[in-house]
Design an enzyme around this catalytic site. Structure first.
Site, mmCIF file in Angstrom:
data_model
loop_
_atom_site.group_PDB
_atom_site.id
_atom_site.type_symbol
_atom_site.label_atom_id
_atom_site.label_comp_id
_atom_site.label_asym_id
_atom_site.label_seq_id
_atom_site.Cartn_x
_atom_site.Cartn_y
_atom_site.Cartn_z
ATOM 1 N N ASN A 193 -10.211 0.123 -0.176
ATOM 2 C CA ASN A 193 -8.748 0.214 -0.212
ATOM 3 C C ASN A 193 -8.251 -0.285 -1.574
ATOM 4 O OD1 ASN A 193 -6.001 -0.031 0.109
ATOM 5 N ND2 ASN A 193 -6.093 -1.135 2.046
ATOM 6 N N HIS A 209 -3.368 7.340 2.979
ATOM 7 C CA HIS A 209 -3.759 6.065 2.375
ATOM 8 C C HIS A 209 -5.150 5.673 2.898
ATOM 9 C CE1 HIS A 209 -3.830 2.050 0.972
ATOM 10 N NE2 HIS A 209 -3.650 1.500 2.162
ATOM 11 N N CYS A 256 0.809 -1.226 0.000
ATOM 12 C CA CYS A 256 0.000 0.000 0.000
ATOM 13 C C CYS A 256 0.847 1.284 0.000
ATOM 14 C CB CYS A 256 -0.943 0.022 1.192
ATOM 15 S SG CYS A 256 -2.203 -1.248 1.075
#
Ligand code: UT7
Length: 331
Positions: free
Chosen positions: A286, A256, A116
């Site tokens: 996500n 994020h 990520c």
């Protein structure tokens, strides 16, 4: 001589049309809309349904969006970096294929894998190439087809992830705008807690690994959550302190998008008002490497030249960090 900084001069995005809602997930696993929304902030995520299309499809679309908006001649691009945890194939680089497909005939490219944090790390890489004077136009794409590695019988992961891509063009700037500072970190302790066990050199795919569903992403959510909260917040705080910045100096936090509660904890640590926090997790979930550039594309119309943005990310590995960047244009 004026010091060259690396600025973002254009952004683009792509998400597939199909929206997988919390209600629909209720039919697949033992979960419910209320649990998902209160624990994560997610309402729906986009899924690339076409089985013959991989991450490159998303990346190409995002790049084409940027190219069209900017009126960019793709043959001027020097380098294409694709941040991704779901490359089209092992070995053959996704970035190389993307570069060819978008007409970046004079570019070279490669993939960057930091889960990520891929886009955050790729921003740093792009900036280093530009600041050194080696290249002038670096296209950074964050793209992931997470649906290709998600087990839709596992309620601890399938509710979180979605597919998408975002792109940002980095170019030299002589007004001092662009990337100002970065604080990037990693710690191998994390590979126990968030991973795909099989399919790599450590445990190649076999009948057993397929039977045991080890080709899907697995995580120990609670542990990852704790590391993510403390490390994203620490990195953002350190970056502010190091640059003598207070919350008043920051116009935007671009965090994020893994969980709304992680985002809020990071914002709280640096005392940032809610209206300065970019958030779109409710729409996409996500999207791993794509969350940061998707935020930029969605908030582009609100950003003003000179705005101070703090980017923060945390991902598998573990990988994490924060970047301080001054926005370089009005849209
Ligand atoms: O992008 C970087 C990597 N990923 C992350 O940053 C994700 C970090 N982790 C998280 O976001 C959260 O840990 C999750 C959203 C994955 C889980 O939320 P949580 O608040 O940490 O839940 P939990 O794992 O502590 O589970 C609480 C309860 C458990 O039941 P019991 O043991 O209390 O009876 C779970 O079995 O919720 C249950 N549960 C669910 N219930 C309904 C777990 N998943 C679900 C679900 N629906 N989808």
């Amino acid at each position: 001589m004026i010091k060259k900084t690396a600025a973002i001069t254009a952004v683009g995005k792509y998400v597939p049309d199909y929206a997988l809602t919390n209600k629909e997930l209720e039919k697949l696993v033992d979960t419910n809309d209320e649990w998902i929304y209160t624990r994560t902030g997610i309402k729906e995520r986009r899924i690339l349904k076409d089985s013959d299309k991989g991450t490159s499809y998303l990346a190409i679309k995002a790049a084409e969006d940027l190219i069209e908006k900017k009126g960019l001649d793709p043959s001027e691009i020097d380098m294409v970096l694709v941040g991704t945890a779901t490359p089209d194939m092992n070995v053959a680089s996704t970035a190389v294929y993307v570069a060819s497909q978008i007409g970046a005939v004079n570019a070279f490219g490669y993939d960057l894998q930091a889960a990520c944090s891929s886009f955050l790390y790729a921003m740093s890489t792009a900036a280093a190439y530009i600041e050194s004077g080696r290249y002038r136009k670096v296209l950074v794409i964050g793209a992931d087809k997470m649906s290709s590695i998600v087990d839709y019988t596992d309620r601890t992961t399938c509710i979180i992830f979605g597919d998408g891509a975002g792109a940002a063009l980095f170019e030299p700037n002589e007004e001092g705008l662009g990337l100002q500072d970065e604080y990037l970190r990693s710690d191998g302790v994390g590979r126990e807690f968030l991973r795909i066990e099989a399919g790599g050199s450590l445990l190649p795919t076999s009948e057993d690994t397929l039977k045991n569903r080890q080709h899907y992403i697995q995580q120990e959510g609670k542990t990852v959550f704790k590391y993510a909260v403390s490390n994203m917040a620490d990195a953002s705080e350190k970056l502010l302190q190091r640059n003598n910045l207070t919350n008043e100096d920051i116009d935007w936090l671009a965090p994020h998008q893994a969980n709304k509660r992680i985002i809020e904890a990071t914002a709280r640590r640096i005392n940032l008002d809610k209206d300065k926090v970019m958030i779109n997790i409710q729409n996409y979930g996500n999207t791993t490497s794509a969350t940061l550039p998707l935020l930029l594309a969605d908030y582009e119309h609100k950003l003003k030249k000179g705005d101070s943005i703090v980017f923060a990310a945390f991902g598998g590995g573990f990988t994490w960090g924060a970047i301080y960047l001054k926005w370089a244009y009005n849209s």
